[in-house]
Scaffold this motif. Structure first.
Motif, PDB file in Angstrom:
ATOM      1  N   PHE A  52      66.238  31.308  40.795  1.00  0.00           N
ATOM      2  CA  PHE A  52      66.631  32.554  41.472  1.00  0.00           C
ATOM      3  C   PHE A  52      67.055  32.290  42.925  1.00  0.00           C
ATOM      4  N   VAL A  53      66.138  31.793  43.748  1.00  0.00           N
ATOM      5  CA  VAL A  53      66.454  31.572  45.165  1.00  0.00           C
ATOM      6  C   VAL A  53      67.487  30.447  45.297  1.00  0.00           C
TER       7      VAL A  53
ATOM      8  N   ASP B  63      67.628  20.009  38.615  1.00  0.00           N
ATOM      9  CA  ASP B  63      66.799  21.036  37.982  1.00  0.00           C
ATOM     10  C   ASP B  63      66.450  20.610  36.567  1.00  0.00           C
TER      11      ASP B  63
ATOM     12  N   PHE C 149      63.378  24.579  33.637  1.00  0.00           N
ATOM     13  CA  PHE C 149      62.160  25.167  33.083  1.00  0.00           C
ATOM     14  C   PHE C 149      62.210  26.686  33.242  1.00  0.00           C
ATOM     15  N   THR C 150      62.430  27.170  34.452  1.00  0.00           N
ATOM     16  CA  THR C 150      62.584  28.614  34.654  1.00  0.00           C
ATOM     17  C   THR C 150      64.000  28.965  35.082  1.00  0.00           C
ATOM     18  N   GLY C 151      64.747  27.980  35.512  1.00  0.00           N
ATOM     19  CA  GLY C 151      66.130  28.235  35.942  1.00  0.00           C
ATOM     20  C   GLY C 151      67.077  28.165  34.755  1.00  0.00           C
TER      21      GLY C 151
ATOM     22  N   ASP D  99      63.786  16.052  36.148  1.00  0.00           N
ATOM     23  CA  ASP D  99      62.465  16.579  36.492  1.00  0.00           C
ATOM     24  C   ASP D  99      61.991  15.878  37.767  1.00  0.00           C
TER      25      ASP D  99
ATOM     26  N   LEU E 114      63.098  23.070  46.430  1.00  0.00           N
ATOM     27  CA  LEU E 114      62.622  24.354  45.903  1.00  0.00           C
ATOM     28  C   LEU E 114      61.951  24.206  44.543  1.00  0.00           C
TER      29      LEU E 114
ATOM     30  N   THR F 117      60.161  24.792  50.340  1.00  0.00           N
ATOM     31  CA  THR F 117      59.866  26.219  50.235  1.00  0.00           C
ATOM     32  C   THR F 117      58.404  26.365  49.816  1.00  0.00           C
TER      33      THR F 117
ATOM     34  N   TYR G 175      49.144  26.864  41.664  1.00  0.00           N
ATOM     35  CA  TYR G 175      50.304  27.137  42.521  1.00  0.00           C
ATOM     36  C   TYR G 175      49.890  27.112  43.993  1.00  0.00           C
TER      37      TYR G 175
ATOM     38  N   LYS H 296      50.934  24.117  46.508  1.00  0.00           N
ATOM     39  CA  LYS H 296      51.778  24.276  47.698  1.00  0.00           C
ATOM     40  C   LYS H 296      51.034  23.813  48.954  1.00  0.00           C
TER      41      LYS H 296
ATOM     42  N   THR I 144      60.046  37.909  47.526  1.00  0.00           N
ATOM     43  CA  THR I 144      61.498  38.052  47.659  1.00  0.00           C
ATOM     44  C   THR I 144      62.044  38.590  46.339  1.00  0.00           C
TER      45      THR I 144
ATOM     46  N   ARG J 252      57.195  39.781  37.676  1.00  0.00           N
ATOM     47  CA  ARG J 252      57.046  40.114  39.087  1.00  0.00           C
ATOM     48  C   ARG J 252      57.292  41.611  39.272  1.00  0.00           C
TER      49      ARG J 252
HETATM   50  N1  LIG Z   1      60.775  34.167  44.855  1.00  0.00           N
HETATM   51  C1  LIG Z   1      59.770  34.338  45.681  1.00  0.00           C
HETATM   52  O1  LIG Z   1      59.379  35.467  45.976  1.00  0.00           O
HETATM   53  C2  LIG Z   1      59.090  33.135  46.308  1.00  0.00           C
HETATM   54  C3  LIG Z   1      58.005  33.352  47.155  1.00  0.00           C
HETATM   55  C4  LIG Z   1      57.374  32.265  47.729  1.00  0.00           C
HETATM   56  C5  LIG Z   1      57.834  30.987  47.492  1.00  0.00           C
HETATM   57  N2  LIG Z   1      58.886  30.790  46.669  1.00  0.00           N
HETATM   58  C6  LIG Z   1      59.311  29.402  46.410  1.00  0.00           C
HETATM   59  O2  LIG Z   1      60.724  29.305  46.368  1.00  0.00           O
HETATM   60  C7  LIG Z   1      61.111  28.347  45.380  1.00  0.00           C
HETATM   61  C8  LIG Z   1      62.090  28.962  44.405  1.00  0.00           C
HETATM   62  O3  LIG Z   1      61.474  30.077  43.767  1.00  0.00           O
HETATM   63  P1  LIG Z   1      62.256  31.014  42.757  1.00  0.00           P
HETATM   64  O4  LIG Z   1      61.759  32.375  42.931  1.00  0.00           O
HETATM   65  O5  LIG Z   1      63.697  30.743  42.854  1.00  0.00           O
HETATM   66  O6  LIG Z   1      61.689  30.468  41.375  1.00  0.00           O
HETATM   67  P2  LIG Z   1      62.446  30.070  40.030  1.00  0.00           P
HETATM   68  O7  LIG Z   1      61.397  29.827  39.008  1.00  0.00           O
HETATM   69  O8  LIG Z   1      63.522  31.048  39.738  1.00  0.00           O
HETATM   70  O9  LIG Z   1      63.143  28.701  40.427  1.00  0.00           O
HETATM   71  C9  LIG Z   1      62.495  27.451  40.408  1.00  0.00           C
HETATM   72  C10 LIG Z   1      63.482  26.413  39.918  1.00  0.00           C
HETATM   73  O10 LIG Z   1      62.832  25.138  39.897  1.00  0.00           O
HETATM   74  C11 LIG Z   1      63.087  24.510  38.648  1.00  0.00           C
HETATM   75  N3  LIG Z   1      61.980  23.608  38.357  1.00  0.00           N
HETATM   76  C12 LIG Z   1      60.678  23.930  38.101  1.00  0.00           C
HETATM   77  N4  LIG Z   1      59.948  22.819  37.880  1.00  0.00           N
HETATM   78  C13 LIG Z   1      60.809  21.767  38.027  1.00  0.00           C
HETATM   79  C14 LIG Z   1      60.654  20.360  37.917  1.00  0.00           C
HETATM   80  N5  LIG Z   1      59.480  19.810  37.623  1.00  0.00           N
HETATM   81  N6  LIG Z   1      61.753  19.583  38.109  1.00  0.00           N
HETATM   82  C15 LIG Z   1      62.970  20.132  38.396  1.00  0.00           C
HETATM   83  N7  LIG Z   1      63.160  21.458  38.512  1.00  0.00           N
HETATM   84  C16 LIG Z   1      62.096  22.264  38.325  1.00  0.00           C
HETATM   85  C17 LIG Z   1      63.206  25.650  37.666  1.00  0.00           C
HETATM   86  O11 LIG Z   1      63.863  25.314  36.470  1.00  0.00           O
HETATM   87  C18 LIG Z   1      63.955  26.684  38.490  1.00  0.00           C
HETATM   88  O12 LIG Z   1      65.342  26.505  38.406  1.00  0.00           O
HETATM   89  C19 LIG Z   1      59.831  27.829  44.739  1.00  0.00           C
HETATM   90  O13 LIG Z   1      59.460  26.616  45.369  1.00  0.00           O
HETATM   91  C20 LIG Z   1      58.825  28.913  45.064  1.00  0.00           C
HETATM   92  O14 LIG Z   1      57.516  28.406  45.118  1.00  0.00           O
HETATM   93  C21 LIG Z   1      59.525  31.835  46.055  1.00  0.00           C
END
Ligand SMILES: NC(=O)c1ccc[n+]([C@@H]2O[C@H](COP(=O)([O-])OP(=O)(O)OC[C@H]3O[C@@H](n4cnc5c(N)ncnc54)[C@H](O)[C@@H]3O)[C@@H](O)[C@H]2O)c1
Length: 410
Positions: A98-99, A118, A121-123, A143, A158, A199, A230, A234, A260, A271
């Motif tokens: 997402f971010v 990437d 996993f969630t992306g 990974d 991220l 992040t 988590y 972090k 966010t 969320r």
């Molecule tokens: N969205 C928020 O509100 C928020 C708040 C605080 C912190 N963050 C941080 O911002 C970052 C992005 O968050 P987001 O909301 O986009 O989450 P998200 O789950 O949408 O994105 C995370 C991305 O990381 C990839 N990923 C996960 N594990 C991986 C691995 N082992 N190897 C390679 N890729 C991997 C996923 O496939 C995904 O594309 C994260 O580090 C999160 O902790 C986000």
């Protein structure tokens, strides 16, 4: 939610610290509010509403066969023509999330060379598919728990699942991603002398005893609870980051991100913002956990991206909160989302929308009662503060999800 200033926003980004990150909002919108059509028999309905048709892929949903046809981009959005001396090679781990995807859009439009790492996993590949084939863009399935070698100038790290159902799905893997992924990316930063930004999260403060949370606050985290993979992941990632700074002189930045929201947020990750909007759009009851008197603050994703780019390119090396300082109760938020969704449904011609009820369910374990960023540091050292009101953000996101619903994707 009342009391938030609202101004019409046509441009995001700033020109500060020798890094011009300004981009037109309509160009960004063309990448996430992409054209979509619904085909029913001989009839084709344009689901995209107005504008934003210049770039990005198109999709047509065939109702009878329940299938979607994607059309790849005919042309990429124009990217800035940067001289070699200014063009940076930038690695974004988690860039398909997402971010990450919004950060990638911005960095690409600004004319930099971007590599996304990437494991999906969630992306999803679809979040950045509009850049595939562009000479400045590369996407690698990898990974981060495994080392990765590449020559880069900046690393935005991220990669990590961010929502409770995803990070709790495999808690051990989450800690491994936080610890080993950060270790690997810091190792890369050390070797290539790249600047490294992680992040981190407001979850490092746990269920805070101090309010609002300043960066000096050490936090109140349950190290064995269901969220610990988590939160503690972090925390140790931050420890590693400053370890590499002290021992090896790695140039580091730490963003502590607060809640966010925005388009491309996974609709199924539980969320609160996506839950409320989708429930209201589908005419289902909106679920509030507990009595709804717990407070939150939400920032829109474009404000976060501004903050991350400023932090990366400025001189602030201490942890920096990036979030909204406008606090409201979950109950107030639910009511506001219901009103905004009703207004969008009216504007988009949804037939007979149902006014939904707000219902209450039991509060999950370790859910913090209060959370609001103290953003004095970001204001002072980055001259950053959020510009988007929650209402403006929820409106865009509701349009984005409404499109997905009409396309049969939700
Ligand atoms: N969205 C928020 O509100 C928020 C708040 C605080 C912190 N963050 C941080 O911002 C970052 C992005 O968050 P987001 O909301 O986009 O989450 P998200 O789950 O949408 O994105 C995370 C991305 O990381 C990839 N990923 C996960 N594990 C991986 C691995 N082992 N190897 C390679 N890729 C991997 C996923 O496939 C995904 O594309 C994260 O580090 C999160 O902790 C986000």
């Amino acid at each position: 939610m009342s009391g938030q200033q609202e101004q019409k926003i046509t441009e995001v980004g700033t020109n500060r610290f020798g890094f011009d990150s300004r981009v037109q909002v309509d160009t960004l919108r063309s990448l996430y509010l992409t054209p979509a059509f619904l085909k029913e028999g001989n009839k084709e309905t344009d689901l995209a509403g107005q504008g934003h048709k210049d770039y990005g892929s198109e999709s047509t949903y065939f109702k009878e066969t329940d299938s979607i046809q994607y059309t790849t981009v005919a042309k990429f959005p124009p990217v800035k023509n940067l001289p070699n001396t200014e063009r940076k090679r930038i690695l974004v781990t988690g860039g398909a999330g997402f971010v990450g995807s919004h950060l990638v859009d911005r960095l690409m439009l600004l004319g930099h060379e971007v590599t996304v790492l990437d494991n999906f996993f969630t992306g999803s590949r679809t979040t950045v598919s509009h850049w595939v084939g562009h000479p400045n863009f590369e996407m690698v399935r990898h990974d981060v728990v495994n080392p990765f070698l590449i020559e880069v100038d900046q690393i935005y790290h991220l990669a990590c699942p961010a929502s409770p159902p995803h990070y709790q799905y495999n808690a051990v893997k989450t800690i491994k991603t936080s610890f080993m992924g950060t270790l690997n990316m810091l190792g890369l930063a050390k070797r290539t002398k790249a600047r490294f930004l992680i992040t981190s999260t407001s979850e490092v403060y746990g269920d805070p005893e101090e309010h609002p949370q300043r960066e000096e606050y050490w936090g109140h985290v349950n190290c064995i609870g269901p969220r610990a993979c988590y939160d503690e992941g972090k925390r140790v990632a931050e420890t590693l980051t400053y370890g590499y700074q002290r021992q090896d002189g790695v140039d580091v930045r730490v963003a502590r991100i607060f809640n966010t929201f925005g388009p491309r947020m996974n609709p199924y990750d539980g969320r609160v913002v996506s839950n409320f909007i989708i429930q209201a759009l589908k005419g289902e009851d909106m679920t509030v956990y507990g009595d709804g008197q717990q407070t939150r603050s939400f920032q829109y994703v474009h404000d976060l991206i501004d903050g991350l780019i400023l932090l990366m390119n400025g001189d602030e090396t201490r942890p920096t909160n990036i979030g909204s300082s406008h606090e409201f109760t979950i109950m107030e938020f639910a009511e506001a989302v219901r009103d905004i969704v009703e207004q969008i449904q009216k504007e988009e011609g949804v037939a007979n929308p149902r006014r939904v009820n707000i219902i209450h369910k039991e509060m999950p374990i370790d859910d913090p009662q209060r959370r609001r960023a103290d953003t004095a540091r970001a204001k002072e050292s980055l001259e950053w503060q959020p510009k988007w009101s929650v209402k403006q953000g929820v409106e865009e996101m509701a349009r984005y999800y409404l499109r997905m619903i009409r396309e049969g994707k939700l």
